[in-house]
Scaffold this motif. Structure first.
Motif, PDB file in Angstrom:
ATOM      1  N   GLY A  77      -9.219  13.320  -3.400  1.00 51.27           N
ATOM      2  CA  GLY A  77      -8.803  11.920  -3.347  1.00 51.27           C
ATOM      3  C   GLY A  77      -7.300  11.769  -3.370  1.00 51.27           C
ATOM      4  O   GLY A  77      -6.720  10.988  -2.612  1.00 51.27           O
ATOM      5  N   PHE A  78      -6.635  12.525  -4.243  1.00 54.58           N
ATOM      6  CA  PHE A  78      -5.173  12.503  -4.275  1.00 54.58           C
ATOM      7  C   PHE A  78      -4.593  13.029  -2.963  1.00 54.58           C
ATOM      8  O   PHE A  78      -3.565  12.538  -2.487  1.00 54.58           O
ATOM      9  CB  PHE A  78      -4.669  13.363  -5.436  1.00 54.58           C
ATOM     10  N   ALA A  79      -5.240  14.041  -2.399  1.00 52.22           N
ATOM     11  CA  ALA A  79      -4.743  14.630  -1.153  1.00 52.22           C
ATOM     12  C   ALA A  79      -4.784  13.612  -0.017  1.00 52.22           C
ATOM     13  O   ALA A  79      -3.839  13.486   0.765  1.00 52.22           O
ATOM     14  CB  ALA A  79      -5.555  15.869  -0.788  1.00 52.22           C
ATOM     15  N   VAL A  80      -5.890  12.872   0.093  1.00 48.00           N
ATOM     16  CA  VAL A  80      -6.001  11.852   1.141  1.00 48.00           C
ATOM     17  C   VAL A  80      -4.985  10.749   0.909  1.00 48.00           C
ATOM     18  O   VAL A  80      -4.354  10.246   1.850  1.00 48.00           O
ATOM     19  CB  VAL A  80      -7.433  11.288   1.184  1.00 48.00           C
ATOM     20  N   ASN A  81      -4.815  10.354  -0.352  1.00 53.35           N
ATOM     21  CA  ASN A  81      -3.820   9.335  -0.692  1.00 53.35           C
ATOM     22  C   ASN A  81      -2.427   9.782  -0.243  1.00 53.35           C
ATOM     23  O   ASN A  81      -1.683   9.024   0.406  1.00 53.35           O
ATOM     24  CB  ASN A  81      -3.853   9.100  -2.208  1.00 53.35           C
ATOM     25  N   THR A  82      -2.076  11.004  -0.577  1.00 52.87           N
ATOM     26  CA  THR A  82      -0.768  11.536  -0.199  1.00 52.87           C
ATOM     27  C   THR A  82      -0.614  11.624   1.308  1.00 52.87           C
ATOM     28  O   THR A  82       0.454  11.314   1.867  1.00 52.87           O
ATOM     29  CB  THR A  82      -0.562  12.917  -0.829  1.00 52.87           C
ATOM     30  N   TYR A  83      -1.679  12.055   1.982  1.00 50.91           N
ATOM     31  CA  TYR A  83      -1.611  12.202   3.435  1.00 50.91           C
ATOM     32  C   TYR A  83      -1.377  10.859   4.125  1.00 50.91           C
ATOM     33  O   TYR A  83      -0.583  10.765   5.068  1.00 50.91           O
ATOM     34  CB  TYR A  83      -2.908  12.824   3.947  1.00 50.91           C
ATOM     35  N   MET A  84      -2.050   9.808   3.664  1.00 51.38           N
ATOM     36  CA  MET A  84      -1.911   8.495   4.303  1.00 51.38           C
ATOM     37  C   MET A  84      -0.507   7.912   4.147  1.00 51.38           C
ATOM     38  O   MET A  84      -0.140   6.990   4.880  1.00 51.38           O
ATOM     39  CB  MET A  84      -2.937   7.517   3.727  1.00 51.38           C
ATOM     40  N   LYS A  85       0.272   8.459   3.218  1.00 52.61           N
ATOM     41  CA  LYS A  85       1.641   7.967   3.022  1.00 52.61           C
ATOM     42  C   LYS A  85       2.680   8.986   3.480  1.00 52.61           C
ATOM     43  O   LYS A  85       3.828   8.936   3.040  1.00 52.61           O
ATOM     44  CB  LYS A  85       1.850   7.627   1.540  1.00 52.61           C
ATOM     45  N   SER A  86       2.277   9.873   4.364  1.00 47.80           N
ATOM     46  CA  SER A  86       3.153  10.971   4.763  1.00 47.80           C
ATOM     47  C   SER A  86       3.637  10.814   6.204  1.00 47.80           C
ATOM     48  O   SER A  86       3.161   9.959   6.953  1.00 47.80           O
ATOM     49  CB  SER A  86       2.414  12.300   4.619  1.00 47.80           C
ATOM     50  N   HIS A  87       4.576  11.683   6.591  1.00 51.67           N
ATOM     51  CA  HIS A  87       5.066  11.729   7.963  1.00 51.67           C
ATOM     52  C   HIS A  87       3.944  12.074   8.941  1.00 51.67           C
ATOM     53  O   HIS A  87       3.930  11.562  10.068  1.00 51.67           O
ATOM     54  CB  HIS A  87       6.187  12.775   8.082  1.00 51.67           C
ATOM     55  N   ARG A 130       6.534   0.043   3.610  1.00 48.07           N
ATOM     56  CA  ARG A 130       6.684  -1.346   3.172  1.00 48.07           C
ATOM     57  C   ARG A 130       5.498  -2.206   3.608  1.00 48.07           C
ATOM     58  O   ARG A 130       5.319  -3.310   3.090  1.00 48.07           O
ATOM     59  CB  ARG A 130       7.974  -1.927   3.755  1.00 48.07           C
ATOM     60  N   HIS A 131       4.702  -1.719   4.556  1.00 51.01           N
ATOM     61  CA  HIS A 131       3.585  -2.505   5.077  1.00 51.01           C
ATOM     62  C   HIS A 131       2.217  -1.875   4.812  1.00 51.01           C
ATOM     63  O   HIS A 131       1.195  -2.459   5.181  1.00 51.01           O
ATOM     64  CB  HIS A 131       3.749  -2.712   6.588  1.00 51.01           C
ATOM     65  N   VAL A 132       2.210  -0.700   4.217  1.00 51.75           N
ATOM     66  CA  VAL A 132       0.939  -0.026   3.923  1.00 51.75           C
ATOM     67  C   VAL A 132       0.949   0.403   2.460  1.00 51.75           C
ATOM     68  O   VAL A 132       1.871   1.082   2.009  1.00 51.75           O
ATOM     69  CB  VAL A 132       0.734   1.210   4.836  1.00 51.75           C
ATOM     70  N   ASP A 133      -0.082  -0.008   1.745  1.00 51.99           N
ATOM     71  CA  ASP A 133      -0.235   0.375   0.341  1.00 51.99           C
ATOM     72  C   ASP A 133      -1.540   1.162   0.195  1.00 51.99           C
ATOM     73  O   ASP A 133      -2.613   0.694   0.594  1.00 51.99           O
ATOM     74  CB  ASP A 133      -0.288  -0.864  -0.569  1.00 51.99           C
ATOM     75  N   VAL A 134      -1.425   2.362  -0.361  1.00 57.44           N
ATOM     76  CA  VAL A 134      -2.591   3.204  -0.637  1.00 57.44           C
ATOM     77  C   VAL A 134      -2.582   3.514  -2.119  1.00 57.44           C
ATOM     78  O   VAL A 134      -1.671   4.174  -2.621  1.00 57.44           O
ATOM     79  CB  VAL A 134      -2.563   4.513   0.186  1.00 57.44           C
ATOM     80  N   VAL A 135      -3.597   3.035  -2.828  1.00 54.73           N
ATOM     81  CA  VAL A 135      -3.638   3.170  -4.281  1.00 54.73           C
ATOM     82  C   VAL A 135      -4.929   3.882  -4.670  1.00 54.73           C
ATOM     83  O   VAL A 135      -6.019   3.432  -4.304  1.00 54.73           O
ATOM     84  CB  VAL A 135      -3.551   1.804  -4.978  1.00 54.73           C
ATOM     85  N   PHE A 136      -4.791   4.991  -5.380  1.00 58.34           N
ATOM     86  CA  PHE A 136      -5.946   5.742  -5.856  1.00 58.34           C
ATOM     87  C   PHE A 136      -6.207   5.405  -7.317  1.00 58.34           C
ATOM     88  O   PHE A 136      -5.309   5.543  -8.156  1.00 58.34           O
ATOM     89  CB  PHE A 136      -5.693   7.246  -5.695  1.00 58.34           C
TER      90      PHE A 136
END
Length: 370
Positions: A77-87, A130-136
């Motif tokens: 879950g943390f990995a997907v969260n991190t990926y969605m906020k990555s380059h 600034r336009h995408v929030d991903v919260v685990f």
């Protein structure tokens, strides 16, 4: 009027002017942003941890759920969260949806839209975050996804594509787990299978060279045949001795029996000569026994490694994780951002605090100057 403006110029410049400008911007110029929301959870195929007793499970249902999530798919879950906020996620979205075009519509106000037509990866990532929030949420294991865009369908498309990217990344995790878990066991099976083939090939070559399918059985057959002939010879000798007591030596019956005895002696000598000439029988038997032992060991090893491979595959299946969509991305019907009242109030409060702090500093400087 001029005196009033001069007297209250600091307040008007520091507090009133920024508040009025913010009010005019958010009321007249600011482009509305539509927000699409989604939620998902990363689960695995391993059985969840059960409570020690039914009562404990009912009393601490939330705690049991958190424990199962922590021991299960928390890292994923943390990995997907991190990926969605990555380059990586931004690059994939840019290739699939052209994010820059979505964030740079001509009718979007110049403050809200992305300024560069070809932004650097760092600037695009900064604007994207600034336009995408991903919260685990660690307590429930649910990840919430909020996407804001200047078109409702674009916000929904970005959210949908982010979910697909998360699912693809999870599938990639599963593929790596399967490869790492099964690869070693599969390699061991290949080695064991090759060993069985090599031993079988050596046995085939041995049989072709010796001309004997089973030297052990062949030697047993030869020894048994000599023993059988010797038994028949002994019976014939006994019968001849008994006949000579009542019948003359020149009797046809005696002559026939003597011929049979001679024939048996000849067959026994022939078999013994054959055994003496075949000096490599013992060596063939030893080699054959060695090959049989190697084949049995190779087959046992192959069966063991094949069983381990099946266990590895079952273990890999238990380690599979997958994304379960709790809430699908919605198509927003009205802009929910920016929050005009809150933003204007924030500008007013910030300007007022700035004015008061500045006034206190100036007053203190004047007092110390005197």
């Amino acid at each position: 009027m001029t005196a009033f403006l001069r007297r209250h110029a600091p307040v008007l410049i520091v507090v009133v002017l920024p508040t009025v400008l913010a009010l005019l911007y958010y009321l007249l110029l600011a482009s509305g942003q539509y927000e699409s929301e989604a939620a998902f959870v990363v689960k695995n195929s391993r059985p969840s941890v059960r409570s020690a007793s039914a009562g404990d499970g009912m009393m601490g249902g939330g705690g049991a759920m958190g424990m199962a999530m922590t021991s299960g798919a928390l890292a994923e879950g943390f990995a997907v969260n991190t990926y969605m906020k990555s380059h990586d996620a931004v690059n994939s979205l840019q290739k699939r949806l052209d994010l820059v075009s979505m964030f740079r519509h001509p009718d979007t106000d110049f403050v809200s839209r992305i300024f560069y037509a070809h932004p650097t990866p760092e600037r695009l990532l900064w604007y994207y975050l600034r336009h995408v929030d991903v919260v685990f949420h660690e307590d429930t294991g649910v990840t919430t996804l909020d996407v804001r865009a200047f078109r409702p369908e674009e916000a929904q498309r970005i959210a949908e594509e982010l979910l697909k990217l998360g699912e693809e990344r999870i599938n990639e995790f599963n593929r790596h787990v399967s490869e790492n878990t099964i690869k070693i066991a599969d390699h061991e099976v290949e080695i064991a299978e090759q060993r069985v083939k090599e031993v079988q090939q050596r046995m085939t070559e041995f049989r072709q060279k010796s001309g004997d399918l089973d030297p052990t059985k062949s030697s047993v057959v030869g020894i048994s045949l000599i023993g059988q002939l010797q038994t028949e010879l002994a019976q014939a000798d006994t019968q001849l001795t008994q006949m000579l007591r009542t019948i003359s030596l020149s009797s046809p019956q005696v002559q026939t029996l003597k011929q049979r005895i001679n024939a048996l002696n000849a067959q026994i000598e022939a078999q013994q000569d054959l055994a003496r000439k075949n000096k490599g029988v013992s060596l063939n038997i030893a080699d054959y026994d060695q090959l049989m032992l190697e084949r049995e060991f190779a087959q046992t090893t192959y069966m063991s490694t094949a069983s381990e491979l099946e266990e590895a595959r079952a273990s890999a299946l238990q380690q599979q994780v997958y994304v379960v969509r709790v809430v699908e991305p919605n198509l927003p019907g009205m802009p929910t951002y920016p929050h005009t009242i809150l933003m204007v109030l924030a500008v007013f409060v910030g300007s007022s605090l700035t004015f008061m702090i500045g006034r206190m500093l100036i007053t203190g400087m004047r007092e110390h100057a005197i």
